[in-house]
Design a protein around this motif. Structure first.
Motif, PDB file in Angstrom:
ATOM      1  N   LYS A 125       0.576  -1.215   0.133  1.00  0.00           N
ATOM      2  CA  LYS A 125       0.119   0.128   0.150  1.00  0.00           C
ATOM      3  C   LYS A 125       0.898   1.371  -0.028  1.00  0.00           C
ATOM      4  CE  LYS A 125      -3.913  -2.288   2.411  1.00  0.00           C
ATOM      5  NZ  LYS A 125      -4.898  -2.248   3.489  1.00  0.00           N
ATOM      6  N   GLY A 126       0.222   2.278  -0.807  1.00  0.00           N
ATOM      7  CA  GLY A 126       1.071   3.633  -0.798  1.00  0.00           C
ATOM      8  C   GLY A 126       2.123   3.683  -1.924  1.00  0.00           C
ATOM      9  N   VAL A 127       3.217   4.511  -1.741  1.00  0.00           N
ATOM     10  CA  VAL A 127       4.050   4.737  -2.684  1.00  0.00           C
ATOM     11  C   VAL A 127       5.404   4.123  -2.139  1.00  0.00           C
ATOM     12  CG1 VAL A 127       5.390   6.333  -4.247  1.00  0.00           C
ATOM     13  CG2 VAL A 127       3.101   6.627  -3.975  1.00  0.00           C
ATOM     14  N   PRO A 128       6.213   2.987  -2.715  1.00  0.00           N
ATOM     15  CA  PRO A 128       7.516   2.429  -2.137  1.00  0.00           C
ATOM     16  C   PRO A 128       8.430   3.945  -1.738  1.00  0.00           C
ATOM     17  CG  PRO A 128       7.108   1.704  -4.358  1.00  0.00           C
ATOM     18  CD  PRO A 128       5.979   2.708  -4.051  1.00  0.00           C
TER      19      PRO A 128
ATOM     20  N   SER B  23      12.523   8.780  -2.406  1.00  0.00           N
ATOM     21  CA  SER B  23      13.921   9.137  -2.070  1.00  0.00           C
ATOM     22  C   SER B  23      14.587   9.341  -3.442  1.00  0.00           C
ATOM     23  CB  SER B  23      14.535   8.165  -1.225  1.00  0.00           C
ATOM     24  OG  SER B  23      14.665   6.553  -1.878  1.00  0.00           O
ATOM     25  N   GLY B  24      14.397   8.515  -4.361  1.00  0.00           N
ATOM     26  CA  GLY B  24      15.013   8.771  -5.670  1.00  0.00           C
ATOM     27  C   GLY B  24      14.446   9.930  -6.336  1.00  0.00           C
ATOM     28  N   LEU B  25      13.086  10.364  -6.137  1.00  0.00           N
ATOM     29  CA  LEU B  25      12.491  11.616  -6.980  1.00  0.00           C
ATOM     30  C   LEU B  25      13.239  12.871  -6.007  1.00  0.00           C
ATOM     31  CD1 LEU B  25       8.807  10.985  -7.193  1.00  0.00           C
ATOM     32  CD2 LEU B  25      10.460  11.233  -9.044  1.00  0.00           C
ATOM     33  N   GLN B  26      13.324  12.755  -4.735  1.00  0.00           N
ATOM     34  CA  GLN B  26      14.083  13.735  -4.109  1.00  0.00           C
ATOM     35  C   GLN B  26      15.452  13.975  -4.442  1.00  0.00           C
ATOM     36  OE1 GLN B  26      12.305  15.561  -1.733  1.00  0.00           O
ATOM     37  NE2 GLN B  26      13.995  17.016  -1.896  1.00  0.00           N
ATOM     38  N   THR B  27      16.444  12.941  -4.384  1.00  0.00           N
ATOM     39  CA  THR B  27      17.522  13.049  -4.888  1.00  0.00           C
ATOM     40  C   THR B  27      17.857  13.690  -6.303  1.00  0.00           C
ATOM     41  OG1 THR B  27      18.104  10.848  -3.589  1.00  0.00           O
ATOM     42  CG2 THR B  27      19.562  11.634  -5.474  1.00  0.00           C
ATOM     43  N   ARG B  28      16.857  13.296  -7.119  1.00  0.00           N
ATOM     44  CA  ARG B  28      16.901  13.754  -8.693  1.00  0.00           C
ATOM     45  C   ARG B  28      16.666  15.229  -8.413  1.00  0.00           C
ATOM     46  NH1 ARG B  28      19.253  13.660 -13.402  1.00  0.00           N
ATOM     47  NH2 ARG B  28      17.983  14.250 -15.149  1.00  0.00           N
ATOM     48  N   LEU B  29      15.704  15.725  -7.597  1.00  0.00           N
ATOM     49  CA  LEU B  29      15.337  16.966  -7.296  1.00  0.00           C
ATOM     50  C   LEU B  29      16.541  17.841  -6.887  1.00  0.00           C
ATOM     51  CD1 LEU B  29      13.148  19.311  -7.663  1.00  0.00           C
ATOM     52  CD2 LEU B  29      12.357  18.721  -5.394  1.00  0.00           C
TER      53      LEU B  29
END
Length: 682
Positions: A212-215, A220-226
Motif C-alpha cells: 500500500k502507498g508509494v515505495p 527518495s529517488g525523486l528527492q535525490t533527483r530534485l
C-alpha cells in the motif's frame, strides 16, 4: 543673430567603399539635414539595395538584446559617443558571445523544465505516499502514471529523447551498476510511455502484492533527483554571473556599434546610388561648409565630389514647394527659450528670428507677475540644480535650466522692488528705506506698492500707474510683433501684405495713431478734426489695399471675387483689425492682475502665519510652538505659491507670446533644422 543661419544645399558624391565612413562622420558631427523619408524624390529604381545587410544587422541586434536581457545587462537605446561601425572582428566576437549565452540559456531552460517535471512527479507521489490502497491500483486512482523497472544505461538517453516532454525519467539507483528507473507521465500519455518502454527493453519490477502507498525508494529517488536539479541550476547561475562580468560591458559596446550600423543602412537605403557610387543630398549651414569639405576630403583621401547650391538657385525653393530648414545659433540664455518658439512652429527661412525677443519678454513678464526674492531664489536654485553641473538625477530637466535661472533672477529683482521675500513684506523695509533715503532723500518702505491699501502715499493711485505700465508693455510688445511681420513680408517680397494688411504698415500706423490719441486724451487733450484723417487714411489702405495692389501689379480681374465680396471682406477686415488691437492691448492688464493676485496671496499667507503663531503661542507649548506653527504655514504657503501660481504665470506668459506676439508674424511656419545624427539626445 537677427536671422537664422544661412543654409546651402549640398550634394556629395561618394564611392561605395567610402560611404559608411562619410555617414559615420555626418552622424557624429550632426551637420547635414536630409529630407524626410516621405519627401524624398529619389526614384525607386535608383535606391540602394541594402535589404540583406539590414536584415543581418537587425538579427544581430535582436540576439544582443536577447543575451543582454538574459544576463540582466541594461543596454542603451542609441549609440554611445565612443561607438563605431562594426568590422569583421566585432561580427565574429558577437557570434561567439551570443552563441555562448544561447547555450547557457538553453541549458538553464532544459534544467528548469526537468526540475518542474520532477517536482510534479514528487508532488503526486507524496500525495499518495500514505494512501491506504494497493500500489497497483494507484494508476487507476490518480492523474499520474508510474512505471518502475530496469533499463540498460545505454538506453536511458534514447528513452528521454523519444519521450521528450511527454514523460519524466528518473534513475533510482545510487551506483553505476544500478539500472532501476522510475518513469512517470500523465494518464493521457501512458500509452505512449508504455509503447516506448517496450521498444527500449524495459523490464518492470514487481511490487509486492498488496503493498500500500508509494515505495520509499521511489520517493527518495525523486528527492535525490530534485536536489541534483537544484545543484545544477546553482552551477548555471554561477556560470551566468561569470559570463555577465566578462561580457556585459562588451555587449553594451557591440549593441552601440550595430545600432549605429542599422541607422547607417537605413540612411543608405534612402540614397540615390549605383553599384559603386552613392549621392548624399541635404542642407548644411553655410558657416560649416568649409570644415565639412575639408574633413570629408581627408577621410576619403580626396575621393568625394561636392556641389553646393544657394537656396535661391533651387527651383523648388523659389516655387515654394520646398522649404529651407531653419537653424538657429544662440548663446546659452536665448537657446533655453528655443523650445517656446519651436513648440509653436519654426520661423520661415530668411525671416527674423524671434527667439531673442521671446527670451527677453518671457523673462520680464514672468518677473513682473511673480515678484518675490525668496520664491525667485527657489526658481533660480532649481535652474542651477537641473543644469549641466547640477544633480545628475535631474538632468532630464536640463532644457528648463536656463529659463528657470532667468525667471528666478527677474522674480528676485521684482521682489526687491515690491519688498517681498517668501511672502513677507517686513524684512526689506529697513534696507529699502536706507537705500531710497540715500538715493532720493525721501525714504519709503517699498519702492513699488501693489497691495490696494488706503495708506498714506496713495497706494491705489500707484496701483493704477502700475496697470498703465503693463498696458505700455503691451503696446511695445504688439508694436515689435508688427515690425517683425513687416520686415519679414518685405524680405519675402510679399509687398502687398507688408504695406496694406492689418499686420503691415497700414495696421501699424492705425495702431500707433490710435494710441497717440488715447495718450493725448489722458493728458487732458481732446479729439481734433485731423485725427479723423489720421485714422481714416490707414483704414482706407487696409480696406482698398488688395484692390490697389492688383491694379498696380496689373492683375486681372481687379475685383477678383466680385464687388460685394470685396466690400464684405473689407468691412470684416476693418472690424477684425480694430477688435484685435484693442483685445491684444487690453490683454496685458492680466500682467498687472496676476502681479496683484501674487501680492494678495502672499499677504494672505503671511497674515495667516501670524495668526497661527499667535494662537499657538497662547497655548501650553508657548512661544516655541508658535514659531514652529508660523514656520510650517509659511513653508506650506510658499510651496503652493511656487508650484501652483508659478505654473499659472508661466502658462499666461506663453499665452501672451503665442496670441499677442506670434500671431502678428507667424502666418506660415518653416521647417526646423534636424541634422542626421546617431545620438538624438545631445
Amino acid at each position: 543673430m537677427i536671422r537664422p543661419r544661412k543654409m546651402k544645399q549640398v550634394e556629395l558624391t561618394v564611392l561605395d567603399r567610402d560611404v559608411d565612413g562619410v555617414i559615420e562622420y555626418l552622424g557624429r558631427r550632426a551637420l547635414m539635414h536630409f529630407p524626410k523619408e516621405e519627401d524624398d524624390a529619389v526614384p525607386e529604381d535608383q535606391l540602394a539595395d541594402t535589404g540583406a545587410v539590414r536584415t543581418d544587422i537587425l538579427d544581430t541586434l535582436e540576439k544582443i538584446k536577447a543575451g543582454a536581457v538574459y544576463l540582466g545587462v541594461e543596454i542603451p537605446t542609441e549609440p554611445d559617443e565612443s561607438s563605431k561601425l562594426p568590422g569583421p572582428d566585432e561580427v565574429s566576437l558577437t557570434e561567439k558571445i551570443c552563441s555562448r549565452i544561447e547555450l547557457l540559456n538553453e541549458k538553464e531552460n532544459e534544467t528548469l523544465k526537468e526540475k518542474k517535471k520532477v517536482e510534479d512527479a514528487l508532488s503526486e507521489a507524496n500525495a499518495f505516499s500514505n494512501l491506504n490502497a494497493p500500489f497497483a491500483d494507484l494508476d487507476q486512482l490518480s492523474y499520474l502514471t508510474l512505471r518502475i523497472g530496469r533499463l540498460g544505461p545505454d538506453r536511458l538517453e534514447d528513452l528521454r529523447s523519444n519521450l521528450a516532454d511527454r514523460a519524466v525519467i528518473i534513475p533510482l539507483g545510487s551506483g553505476k551498476d544500478d539500472d532501476r528507473i522510475l518513469a512517470a507521465s500523465s494518464r493521457k500519455g501512458r500509452f505512449a510511455l508504455d509503447s516506448e518502454l517496450k521498444k527500449q527493453d524495459f523490464v518492470p519490477i514487481a511490487v509486492p502484492e498488496g503493498y500500500k502507498g508509494v515505495p520509499g525508494e521511489l520517493l527518495s529517488g525523486l528527492q535525490t533527483r530534485l536536489e541534483g536539479m537544484e545543484a545544477e541550476l546553482k552551477s548555471i547561475g554561477v556560470d551566468k554571473k561569470q559570463v555577465k562580468e566578462e561580457y556585459g560591458p562588451v555587449l553594451v559596446t557591440l549593441h552601440g556599434s550595430f545600432l549605429m550600423a542599422s541607422i547607417t543602412e537605413d540612411l543608405k537605403h534612402r540614397l540615390a546610388s549605383t553599384k559603386s557610387v552613392y549621392v548624399l543630398s541635404g542642407w548644411v549651414p553655410a558657416d560649416s561648409m568649409g570644415k565639412l569639405v575639408e574633413d570629408l576630403e581627408k577621410r576619403t583621401e580626396g575621393r568625394v565630389g561636392v556641389r553646393t547650391f544657394d537656396p535661391n538657385e533651387i527651383p523648388e525653393v523659389r516655387d515654394g514647394k520646398t522649404k529651407v530648414p531653419v537653424s538657429l545659433n544662440h548663446g546659452a540664455f536665448v537657446k533655453g527659450f528655443e523650445g517656446v518658439v519651436f513648440s509653436y512652429g519654426a520661423p520661415l527661412y530668411g525671416t527674423i528670428d524671434p527667439t531673442p525677443l521671446v527670451a527677453f519678454f518671457f523673462t520680464i513678464l514672468f518677473g513682473i507677475m511673480f515678484g518675490d526674492v525668496g520664491q525667485g531664489f527657489v526658481l533660480f536654485l532649481a535652474g542651477i540644480l537641473t543644469g549641466r553641473r547640477g544633480i545628475k538625477a535631474l538632468s532630464k530637466f536640463k532644457n528648463y535650466s536656463t529659463p528657470l535661472i532667468s525667471v528666478g533672477i527677474a522674480s528676485m529683482v521684482m521682489g526687491f522692488l515690491n519688498g517681498e521675500i517668501f511672502a513677507s513684506e517686513e524684512l526689506f523695509i529697513r534696507p529699502t528705506r536706507a537705500l531710497t533715503g540715500f538715493l532720493t532723500g525721501h525714504p519709503v518702505d517699498r519702492i513699488l506698492t501693489l497691495m490696494p491699501l488706503t495708506e498714506k502715499g496713495g497706494s491705489v493711485t500707484k496701483l493704477f500707474y502700475f496697470f498703465g505700465f503693463t498696458i505700455a508693455v503691451g503696446i511695445v510688445f504688439n508694436s515689435i510683433g508688427l515690425l517683425v511681420n513687416i520686415v519679414n513680408q518685405w524680405g519675402l517680397k510679399k509687398y502687398e501684405k507688408a504695406l496694406f494688411s492689418k499686420t503691415g504698415i497700414s495696421g501699424l500706423l492705425l495702431f500707433w495713431y490710435a494710441i497717440s490719441i488715447a495718450i493725448r486724451c489722458l493728458l487732458g487733450g481732446r479729439f481734433a478734426w485731423f485725427d479723423g484723417i489720421g485714422l481714416a487714411l490707414p483704414v482706407f489702405c487696409i480696406f482698398f489695399g488688395p484692390l490697389l495692389w492688383r491694379a498696380f501689379a496689373r492683375e486681372k480681374p481687379v475685383l477678383e471675387h466680385g464687388l460685394m465680396v470685396f466690400i464684405m471682406e473689407g468691412f470684416v477686415e476693418i472690424l477684425e483689425t480694430v477688435s484685435t488691437y484693442i483685445s491684444n492691448t487690453v490683454s496685458f492688464l492680466r500682467v498687472g492682475a496676476f502681479a496683484l493676485s501674487h501680492a494678495v496671496l502672499s499677504f494672505i499667507i503671511f497674515k495667516l502665519s501670524e495668526m497661527v503663531m499667535t494662537a499657538a503661542g497662547n497655548s501650553v507649548a508657548g512661544s516655541v510652538g508658535g514659531s514652529v506653527a508660523f514656520l510650517l504655514v509659511m513653508i506650506f504657503g510658499n510651496t503652493v505659491i511656487i508650484l501652483l501660481e508659478g505654473m499659472i504665470v508661466a502658462i499666461q506668459v506663453v499665452r501672451l507670446q503665442y496670441y499677442e506676439f506670434f500671431s502678428k508674424f507667424f502666418t506660415e511656419t518653416g521647417v526646423e533644422f534636424t541634422p542626421f545624427r546617431f545620438r538624438r539626445e545631445v
